[in-house]
Design a protein around this motif. Structure first.
Motif, mmCIF file in Angstrom:
data_model
loop_
_atom_site.group_PDB
_atom_site.id
_atom_site.type_symbol
_atom_site.label_atom_id
_atom_site.label_comp_id
_atom_site.label_asym_id
_atom_site.label_seq_id
_atom_site.Cartn_x
_atom_site.Cartn_y
_atom_site.Cartn_z
ATOM 1 N N VAL A 143 0.858 -1.181 0.000
ATOM 2 C CA VAL A 143 0.000 0.000 0.000
ATOM 3 C C VAL A 143 0.893 1.229 0.000
ATOM 4 N N PRO A 144 0.472 2.287 -0.685
ATOM 5 C CA PRO A 144 1.271 3.512 -0.660
ATOM 6 C C PRO A 144 1.328 4.062 0.767
ATOM 7 N N TRP A 145 2.536 4.330 1.226
ATOM 8 C CA TRP A 145 2.715 4.849 2.578
ATOM 9 C C TRP A 145 2.803 6.374 2.530
ATOM 10 N N TYR A 146 3.816 6.866 1.895
ATOM 11 C CA TYR A 146 3.896 8.309 1.655
ATOM 12 C C TYR A 146 4.337 8.491 0.212
ATOM 13 N N ILE A 147 4.079 9.649 -0.307
ATOM 14 C CA ILE A 147 4.371 9.886 -1.720
ATOM 15 C C ILE A 147 5.180 11.163 -1.875
ATOM 16 N N ASP A 148 5.846 11.246 -2.987
ATOM 17 C CA ASP A 148 6.408 12.530 -3.374
ATOM 18 C C ASP A 148 6.352 12.639 -4.889
ATOM 19 N N THR A 149 6.214 13.834 -5.324
ATOM 20 C CA THR A 149 6.260 14.117 -6.745
ATOM 21 C C THR A 149 7.100 15.366 -6.911
ATOM 22 N N ARG A 150 7.357 15.750 -8.139
ATOM 23 C CA ARG A 150 8.243 16.884 -8.393
ATOM 24 C C ARG A 150 7.441 18.062 -8.958
ATOM 25 N N VAL A 151 7.724 19.241 -8.428
ATOM 26 C CA VAL A 151 7.121 20.470 -8.935
ATOM 27 C C VAL A 151 8.227 21.495 -9.171
ATOM 28 N N LEU A 152 7.833 22.640 -9.691
ATOM 29 C CA LEU A 152 8.785 23.723 -9.953
ATOM 30 C C LEU A 152 8.832 24.676 -8.769
ATOM 31 N N TYR A 153 10.017 24.885 -8.232
ATOM 32 C CA TYR A 153 10.261 25.932 -7.228
ATOM 33 C C TYR A 153 10.835 27.131 -7.967
#
Length: 415
Positions: A143-153
Motif C-alpha cells: 500500500v502507498p505509505w507516503y508519496i512525493d512528486t516533483r514540482v517547480l520551485y
C-alpha cells in the motif's frame, strides 16, 4: 561475611528464577500475552517510526511493534537474505522501484483478498499513480505509505523582473524564462537541472508524449519524442541557462542570496527547508506544477508498506498497515517527517488544502506517474546517466547516443 554473602547469593538466585519464570509465563499467557511484530524501516523514516508505532500500540494493546532501522544501502541485500531464508520482518518498507523484483520473488503478500476486512487498504483511497507502484502482475503487494512528486520551485520576485507574473506554463516559457534569468550577469543561471537525477529525462520525455516502453515492453529511447526531450534538456546547458558542473553551493543558498539558481525542480521536503533556512525569502518564492508540452507529467516516488509473505503474524501486520493508511495517521506522519500523505482524503485537510505551497503538489499529483514498474528499471536508469553525461558534458550527438542507449536497454531487458 560468609553468612551475608550466602544470603545475597540466595536472593539473587531466587530473583533470577522469578525473572525467568515471569518471562516464561509472559510467553504463555496472562496479561502479557502480546504479539510482537517486526517492522523494517529504511533510512530517515526509521527514526520516526517508533513514535508513530506507539500510537498504534495504544490502540492495539495486545500488539507490540519492534522497529528495526536499516540503512538504504544495506536494505536490498537484507531483503534478499530474508527471502532466501523465509525469515524476515512482518512489515517492510519498500522503495517503489523494488516492488517488481520482490513481488516476482514471492516475498510480498497479496493484499487484495484482505481489502474487505481492512477497507483502509482499498486502492480507491489512493492516487492512481501511487497504486501503480504497489502492483505486481494482478496482485496488490503493498500500500502507498507516503508519496512525493516533483514540482517547480521558483523565485517569484526575480521572475517578475524577467517579465513573468506567474510561473512558466509551457516548455517554451520555461526555456525563455531561464535564458532571461541567466542574462542577469556572470555567475547567474536561470535554472538547475540536476544531470544526476535519473528520472529527469524520462519525466520530460513523457511530457513530450513518449511512452518510454511500448505495449510489448520494448524500450523507445531512440524514438523522435524521446530524442527531442533530451535535446530540449540539453539546450539549457548549451545556452548557459543551467550549470553543467556542481557549483559547490547548497541549493537553498543558491536559491536565496542573489538567486544564483532561481528555479529548480524538487520534492515536498524543500518547503520546510527553505522556510527554516531562508526565512528572509518569505513572499519571494513559490511552487507551481511543471510546465507542459503535450502534458505536464511528473515523476512519482515515495515508499510503500508491504507484508512479508512468510510472516507468522498476518492479522497483526495487516492491522498495522491499516493504521498507517488512515488519513489522520498520515497527517501526523507528515508533521513528523514532511512526507506527503498518500491517501486522497488526507489532502482535504486544511493544512494541505489551504497552503499555497502544498497546493501545487496536490494538483501535480493528478498528473504524476511512477517510472515503469519493472525489475530492470533501476539498471536502465543508471545506464542512462552515463549516456546523458556524454551529451551534456561531452557534446555527443543526441541521436547517436540514444541509439546506443537503446541497444544497451534492450540487452538489459533480455536478462
Amino acid at each position: 561475611m560468609k553468612k551475608n554473602w550466602f544470603k545475597k547469593t540466595m536472593a539473587s538466585t531466587m530473583l533470577g528464577a522469578l525473572v525467568v519464570s515471569g518471562a516464561l509465563s509472559g510467553c504463555s499467557g496472562g496479561d502479557s500475552d502480546k504479539t510482537t511484530i517486526t517492522v523494517w524501516g529504511m533510512g530517515e523514516e526509521a527514526k520516526s517510526l517508533p513514535k508513530i508505532a506507539e500510537e498504534f500500540e495504544k490502540q492495539n494493546p495486545k500488539i507490540d511493534v519492534k522497529v528495526q532501522a536499516i540503512p538504504w544501502d544495506q536494505a536490498h541485500d537484507k531483503l534478499l537474505t530474508a527471502v532466501a531464508s523465509k525469515k524476515g520482518p512482518d512489515v517492510v518498507q519498500m522503495g517503489t522501484t523494488w516492488i517488481p523484483e520482490f513481488g516476482s520473488a514471492g516475498a510480498l503478500k497479496d493484499l487484495t483478498p484482505h481489502v474487505k476486512d481492512y477497507p483502509e487498504l482499498d486502492p480507491k483511497n489512493y492516487y492512481e499513480g501511487s497504486v501503480e507502484t504497489t502492483k505486481y502482475e494482478d496482485k496488490m503487494v503493498g500500500v502507498p505509505w507516503y508519496i512525493d512528486t516533483r514540482v517547480l520551485y521558483y523565485r517569484s520576485d526575480l521572475l517578475k523582473e524577467a517579465g513573468y507574473d506567474s510561473a512558466p506554463k509551457t516548455w517554451d516559457e520555461l526555456k525563455d524564462a531561464a535564458d532571461k534569468l541567466a542574462d542577469r550577469g556572470k555567475g547567474k543561471y536561470g535554472i538547475t537541472l540536476d544531470p544526476k537525477e535519473q528520472s529527469l529525462s524520462f519525466m520530460f520525455a513523457r511530457q513530450n508524449g513518449s511512452e518510454l516502453l511500448d505495449a510489448e515492453g520494448k524500450p523507445m529511447f531512440n524514438e523522435p519524442k524521446f530524442v527531442e526531450a533530451v535535446e530540449y534538456l540539453n539546450s539549457f546547458y548549451k545556452s548557459g541557462a543551467a550549470p553543467k558542473e556542481d557549483l559547490g553551493l547548497d541549493i537553498i543558498q543558491a536559491f536565496g542570496n542573489d538567486g544564483i539558481l532561481p528555479m529548480f525542480i524538487s520534492g515536498p521536503w524543500m518547503i520546510k527547508m527553505i522556510n527554516d533556512q531562508a526565512p528572509d525569502l518569505k513572499g519571494k518564492w513559490s511552487t507551481a506544477v511543471l510546465p507542459a508540452k503535450e502534458n505536464n507529467l511528473s515523476a512519482l516516488g515515495g515508499s510503500n508498506l508491504s507484508v512479508f509473505e512468510h510472516t507468522e503474524h498476518e492479522k497483526e501486520a495487516l492491522k498495522f498497515l491499516s493504521f498507517m493508511s488512515k488519513p489522520e495517521t498520515q497527517l501526523k506522519w507528515m508533521d513528523m517527517t514532511n512526507s506527503l500523505p498518500s491517501t486522497q482524503k488526507a489532502w482535504e485537510d486544511p493544512s494541505l488544502k489551504d497552503n499555497e505551497l502544498y497546493q501545487a503538489f496536490g494538483e501535480q499529483m493528478e498528473s504524476s506517474k511512477p517510472m515503469p514498474v519493472i525489475k530492470q528499471w533501476e539498471k536502465i536508469a543508471q545506464t542512462y546517466l552515463s549516456s546523458y553525461e556524454k551529451i551534456y558534458r561531452g557534446g555527443a550527438n543526441v541521436e547517436k547516443e540514444m541509439d546506443a542507449f537503446q541497444k544497451k536497454s534492450e540487452n538489459i531487458l533480455k536478462k
